[in-house]
Enzyme design. Structure first.
Site, PDB file in Angstrom:
ATOM      1  N   ASN A  73      -8.191  -3.737  14.604  1.00  0.00           N
ATOM      2  CA  ASN A  73      -9.720  -4.163  14.649  1.00  0.00           C
ATOM      3  C   ASN A  73      -9.792  -5.597  14.340  1.00  0.00           C
ATOM      4  O   ASN A  73      -9.572  -6.121  13.499  1.00  0.00           O
ATOM      5  CB  ASN A  73     -10.822  -3.305  13.527  1.00  0.00           C
ATOM      6  CG  ASN A  73     -11.996  -3.697  13.693  1.00  0.00           C
ATOM      7  OD1 ASN A  73     -12.529  -4.443  12.814  1.00  0.00           O
ATOM      8  ND2 ASN A  73     -12.863  -3.596  14.783  1.00  0.00           N
ATOM      9  N   ASP A  97     -20.596  -2.844  27.544  1.00  0.00           N
ATOM     10  CA  ASP A  97     -20.404  -2.483  26.267  1.00  0.00           C
ATOM     11  C   ASP A  97     -20.124  -0.801  26.715  1.00  0.00           C
ATOM     12  O   ASP A  97     -20.498  -0.346  27.439  1.00  0.00           O
ATOM     13  CB  ASP A  97     -21.518  -3.124  25.694  1.00  0.00           C
ATOM     14  CG  ASP A  97     -21.743  -4.222  25.205  1.00  0.00           C
ATOM     15  OD1 ASP A  97     -20.804  -5.019  25.347  1.00  0.00           O
ATOM     16  OD2 ASP A  97     -22.690  -4.287  24.384  1.00  0.00           O
ATOM     17  N   GLU A 182     -22.602 -14.298  19.653  1.00  0.00           N
ATOM     18  CA  GLU A 182     -21.596 -15.191  20.360  1.00  0.00           C
ATOM     19  C   GLU A 182     -21.835 -15.080  21.962  1.00  0.00           C
ATOM     20  O   GLU A 182     -21.587 -15.843  22.489  1.00  0.00           O
ATOM     21  CB  GLU A 182     -20.443 -14.277  20.007  1.00  0.00           C
ATOM     22  CG  GLU A 182     -19.983 -13.115  20.747  1.00  0.00           C
ATOM     23  CD  GLU A 182     -20.868 -11.906  20.233  1.00  0.00           C
ATOM     24  OE1 GLU A 182     -21.365 -11.065  21.096  1.00  0.00           O
ATOM     25  OE2 GLU A 182     -21.394 -12.057  19.251  1.00  0.00           O
ATOM     26  N   ASP A 183     -22.363 -13.782  22.271  1.00  0.00           N
ATOM     27  CA  ASP A 183     -22.711 -13.723  23.688  1.00  0.00           C
ATOM     28  C   ASP A 183     -23.747 -14.765  24.175  1.00  0.00           C
ATOM     29  O   ASP A 183     -23.980 -15.068  25.511  1.00  0.00           O
ATOM     30  CB  ASP A 183     -23.226 -12.315  24.235  1.00  0.00           C
ATOM     31  CG  ASP A 183     -24.068 -11.738  23.309  1.00  0.00           C
ATOM     32  OD1 ASP A 183     -24.765 -12.502  22.232  1.00  0.00           O
ATOM     33  OD2 ASP A 183     -24.713 -10.586  23.614  1.00  0.00           O
ATOM     34  N   ARG A 211     -27.848   3.478  20.160  1.00  0.00           N
ATOM     35  CA  ARG A 211     -27.010   4.365  19.435  1.00  0.00           C
ATOM     36  C   ARG A 211     -27.847   5.086  18.367  1.00  0.00           C
ATOM     37  O   ARG A 211     -28.434   4.682  17.637  1.00  0.00           O
ATOM     38  CB  ARG A 211     -25.791   3.849  18.967  1.00  0.00           C
ATOM     39  CG  ARG A 211     -24.803   3.348  19.777  1.00  0.00           C
ATOM     40  CD  ARG A 211     -23.503   2.748  19.088  1.00  0.00           C
ATOM     41  NE  ARG A 211     -22.704   3.915  18.607  1.00  0.00           N
ATOM     42  CZ  ARG A 211     -21.230   3.666  18.465  1.00  0.00           C
ATOM     43  NH1 ARG A 211     -20.907   3.095  19.186  1.00  0.00           N
ATOM     44  NH2 ARG A 211     -20.858   4.694  17.959  1.00  0.00           N
ATOM     45  N   HIS A 216     -24.900   0.251  16.554  1.00  0.00           N
ATOM     46  CA  HIS A 216     -24.808  -1.055  17.673  1.00  0.00           C
ATOM     47  C   HIS A 216     -24.595  -2.400  16.926  1.00  0.00           C
ATOM     48  O   HIS A 216     -25.384  -2.572  15.902  1.00  0.00           O
ATOM     49  CB  HIS A 216     -26.142  -1.014  18.521  1.00  0.00           C
ATOM     50  CG  HIS A 216     -25.983  -1.813  19.954  1.00  0.00           C
ATOM     51  ND1 HIS A 216     -25.993  -3.279  19.654  1.00  0.00           N
ATOM     52  CD2 HIS A 216     -25.544  -1.497  21.006  1.00  0.00           C
ATOM     53  CE1 HIS A 216     -25.799  -3.568  21.003  1.00  0.00           C
ATOM     54  NE2 HIS A 216     -25.406  -2.606  21.809  1.00  0.00           N
TER      55      HIS A 216
END
Length: 406
Positions: A73, A97, A182-183, A211, A216
């Site tokens: 991870n 995703d 970050e996106d 979710r 999420h």
């Protein structure tokens, strides 16, 4: 035998993605783009719920080539996406995703759009399932646009089609030091470097799934990570866009979407220590990038809140927040024969508060609909237009620019 280059690499970063992953992969398998034109690179980021095993099962039966990477991870979506991007061979890359899914014909339509227009980024219409996606950019399909003349700056998620040659030319990767946003940095850089952006607004290409377990990634992370995200996005814009109107247009996004919510109703519930820390973190960003060009593009209450944060006046901000929380409406104040409209939120013309009148002045887009208001030369937009017209009509400008003189 030479293997043809796939049109698109679908990169899927997956962590604890079951059972959502089942429909996600089914949506890839159902794409109308021929299987040999798609490759999938799926990265299991240390899942313990069977995600990795299901990815390998899918790879064994899928009609398109699927590569599965299993790793420890990494703590966020950037690492898996970067691994997938480093292995991609397609002309285009799409980041999917694992808890979301593609719409029917999505890849075929987006690849065709990019090929037809020679654009480097394609946005496909997004719909939400138990989540609310941004909507302002889906009004019209656009063959070719840019980040300044459209609303695409308000969708900076990574779920878009990117021309891989552009990403490699600029060595673009997701910032693994950021735990949220970050996106946004990656996608804004792509917009700014792209030779054109296309928007597919007439067909749903992506379903953003909420979710039920609340896991999420965009719903996690404390306020410090939000400030990190805002700082990174502002820094990117500062590096790539010279000072001026274009930079101001883009700076609206981090101020409005990332920074301003930290000074909404939640600020009233924050501890004194958190309030102090938020003001400290915001101060250098406001000092560097908050200006009239950004401010006049916001609504009055948004501008007022950020002005009070910049001034270091949480005491005044609290009253504004309580006013908003109570869903009160500000009293409209019309002046200059109805061409100037002030919205009298708390502290308007209070000598003790000392907030300038301009902070309360409604721009034309916000003033529309208020009884008695009419657009006139006293609004900032029309003042600029009037000045430009006067210059053009000046006798000193009677000779066309570039014409010969005697």
């Amino acid at each position: 035998m030479t293997v043809a280059q796939p049109d698109v690499t679908v990169v899927i970063g997956a962590y604890e993605a079951m059972p959502y992953l089942v429909e996600c992969l089914a949506s890839v398998e159902a794409q109308t783009l021929a299987p040999e034109r798609i490759e999938v690179i799926a990265v299991d980021d240390g899942s313990t719920d069977g995600t990795g095993a299901y990815l390998e099962e899918f790879a064994a039966r899928a009609p398109m080539p699927v590569t599965v990477v299993r790793q420890a991870n990494s703590g966020g979506p950037s690492g898996p996406r970067n691994v997938g991007l480093s292995k991609a061979a397609g002309r285009y890359v799409f980041f999917l995703d694992a808890d979301d899914r593609l719409g029917p014909e999505a890849l075929e339509r987006m690849v065709a759009m990019a090929d037809r227009n020679g654009t480097d980024v394609v946005l496909g219409r997004v719909e939400g399932i138990n989540r609310k996606p941004p909507t302002s950019m889906w009004g019209k399909t656009l063959d070719r646009t840019d980040v300044y003349s459209s609303n695409i700056k308000f969708t900076l998620s990574a779920q878009k089609l990117f021309r891989r040659a552009m990403l490699e030319r600029y060595a673009m990767r997701f910032d693994e030091s950021l735990w949220t946003g970050e996106d946004a940095v990656f996608t804004m850089e792509a917009y700014l470097r792209a030779d054109g952006v296309s928007v597919v607004a007439d067909h749903t290409c992506y379903y953003l799934v909420g979710r039920s377990d609340g896991k999420h990634v965009t719903k996690t992370g404390g306020y410090l990570k939000r400030f990190d995200s805002a700082r990174a996005l502002m820094g990117l814009i500062e590096r790539l866009v010279p000072p001026g109107a274009k930079r101001d247009v883009l700076m609206v996004r981090p101020f409005l979407v990332t920074l301003l919510p930290q000074f909404g109703p939640v600020f009233l519930r924050d501890t004194e220590e958190v309030r102090r820390r938020k003001l400290e973190l915001a101060a250098p960003m406001l000092a560097a990038h908050w200006n009239e060009g950004v401010a006049h593009r916001l609504k009055v209450e948004q501008r007022l809140r950020l002005h009070l944060v910049a001034a270091g006046r949480p005491d005044l901000l609290d009253e504004v927040l309580r006013f908003l929380q109570a869903k009160k409406e500000p009293e409209p104040v019309l002046e200059k024969r109805g061409t100037r409209l002030y919205l009298a939120y708390p502290h308007f013309r209070s000598r003790a508060a000392g907030v300038p009148d301009r902070i309360y002045l409604a721009e034309p887009r916000e003033a529309k609909g208020h009884p008695g208001w009419r657009q006139g030369p006293t609004t900032s937009f029309t003042r600029r237009a009037a000045r430009k017209l006067r210059r053009l009509l000046s006798p000193r400008r009677a000779t066309p620019r570039g014409a010969a003189t005697t």
